[in-house]
Design an enzyme around this catalytic site. Sequence first.
Site, PDB file in Angstrom:
ATOM      1  N   GLN A 104      -8.152   6.889  -4.015  1.00  0.00           N
ATOM      2  CA  GLN A 104      -9.612   6.818  -3.827  1.00  0.00           C
ATOM      3  C   GLN A 104     -10.094   7.813  -2.784  1.00  0.00           C
ATOM      4  OE1 GLN A 104     -11.464   3.017  -2.977  1.00  0.00           O
ATOM      5  NE2 GLN A 104     -10.498   2.060  -4.734  1.00  0.00           N
ATOM      6  N   PRO A 131      -6.995  -2.244  -6.101  1.00  0.00           N
ATOM      7  CA  PRO A 131      -6.790  -2.176  -7.555  1.00  0.00           C
ATOM      8  C   PRO A 131      -5.290  -2.042  -7.854  1.00  0.00           C
ATOM      9  CG  PRO A 131      -8.351  -0.487  -6.801  1.00  0.00           C
ATOM     10  CD  PRO A 131      -7.729  -1.087  -5.579  1.00  0.00           C
ATOM     11  N   TYR A 294     -15.182  -4.205  -9.915  1.00  0.00           N
ATOM     12  CA  TYR A 294     -14.271  -3.375  -9.119  1.00  0.00           C
ATOM     13  C   TYR A 294     -14.480  -1.890  -9.358  1.00  0.00           C
ATOM     14  CZ  TYR A 294     -12.358  -7.836  -8.182  1.00  0.00           C
ATOM     15  OH  TYR A 294     -12.255  -9.135  -7.774  1.00  0.00           O
ATOM     16  N   ASP A 297     -18.042   0.212  -6.993  1.00  0.00           N
ATOM     17  CA  ASP A 297     -18.008   0.959  -5.723  1.00  0.00           C
ATOM     18  C   ASP A 297     -17.187   2.230  -5.839  1.00  0.00           C
ATOM     19  OD1 ASP A 297     -15.191   0.278  -4.055  1.00  0.00           O
ATOM     20  OD2 ASP A 297     -15.730  -1.208  -5.541  1.00  0.00           O
ATOM     21  N   GLN A 298     -16.213   2.265  -6.779  1.00  0.00           N
ATOM     22  CA  GLN A 298     -15.373   3.459  -6.915  1.00  0.00           C
ATOM     23  C   GLN A 298     -16.137   4.622  -7.548  1.00  0.00           C
ATOM     24  OE1 GLN A 298     -11.170   2.794  -8.141  1.00  0.00           O
ATOM     25  NE2 GLN A 298     -11.762   0.666  -8.416  1.00  0.00           N
ATOM     26  N   HIS A 320     -18.961  -4.060  -1.233  1.00  0.00           N
ATOM     27  CA  HIS A 320     -18.262  -2.763  -1.234  1.00  0.00           C
ATOM     28  C   HIS A 320     -19.176  -1.661  -1.775  1.00  0.00           C
ATOM     29  CE1 HIS A 320     -14.229  -4.519  -0.493  1.00  0.00           C
ATOM     30  NE2 HIS A 320     -13.897  -3.287  -0.190  1.00  0.00           N
TER      31      HIS A 320
END
EC number: 6.5.1.4
Length: 366
Positions: A104, A131, A294, A297-298, A320
């Site tokens: 990330q 993750p 999940y 935010d990535q 997040h």
Amino acid sequence: MAGPRVEVDGGIMEGGGQILRVSTALSCLLGLPLRVQKIRAGRSTPGLRPQHLSGLEMIRDLCDGQLEGAEIGSTEITFTPEKIKGGVHTADTKTAGSVCLLMQVSMPCVLFAACPSELRLKGGTNAEMAPQIDYTAMVFKPIVEKFGFTFNCDIKMRGYYPKGGGEVIVRMSPVKQLSPINLTDRGCVTKIYGRAFVAGVLPFKVAKDMAAAAVRCIRKEIRDLYVNIQPVQEPKDQAFGNGNGIIIIAETSTGCLFAGSSLGKRGVNADKVGIEAAEMLLANLRHGGAVDEYLQDQLIIFMALASGISRIKTGPVTLHTQTAIHFAEQLAKAKFTVKKSEDEEDASKDTYIIECQGIGMTNPNL
């Protein structure tokens, strides 16, 4: 790249390692000298943990930067970036710290390097509070590649809590610019599949039990689709230590991907692990968004860097995600709006549209 040092408060909002990942990646990309204070102030053991330290050292090495105050337990660092370089970079958490979190922080940076990169990442591949590598490969990868780049993710060795010992090699080429994405049309679920794994000394029956319990749980809510969860015994030469877990993915007619996952812990029976993953997947399908909780935010940092307007439809916006948006606005000056979805079918659901006017970051080397 000297200039005024940007002050980042590591104790606000999510208050954890994510602030460090987003802010140092943007610092590296934009050439912003940074001071981060109150690092992980909100956690039971404040300050840098081994995985945060290895992420910081990797970012420093990616851009020949200067890093001060970076040691285990430290609550303040300063970072001065220089020019991003491609080539081979290695990071080792020396623990079960997540290789996915190392990805990330490093991936956005090497997209803007002068030449292709190879990231050799060592640590936990299937670790708590991060993750799983299967999520990264099966959900994050196909979606993030819609920004206009590709990467190869080679899982050499899987590693589990508490020892880690996993290794993943990521290869990617730089891009001139990132394209914006539009993920607002969820479509309907067409496929549900997954893998339930055991590694080390754990019996194969555990994998079969996790898969069967997950299938039973999903069937209560989704009856018209075949649910294909494969039980897997990880080969001895491809897994370090003992572990078990499951990931289940739902794919839709428009190419959206959602997941539910869970890891086994000592004393928790296999059925419970399978049911937890199934319930997480079902919760992610109920909210009507086009990405799961999940992935939200990535995607923020890529939306901030892209050229043009990106839009994603989500369920409830996670802390997040709010944190990533805050720092993308503070550091990159990208403009985000978060609004309740106005689609009629979303009226009764907690569904939002996150829109971003990206800064159109251009790779100076290409």
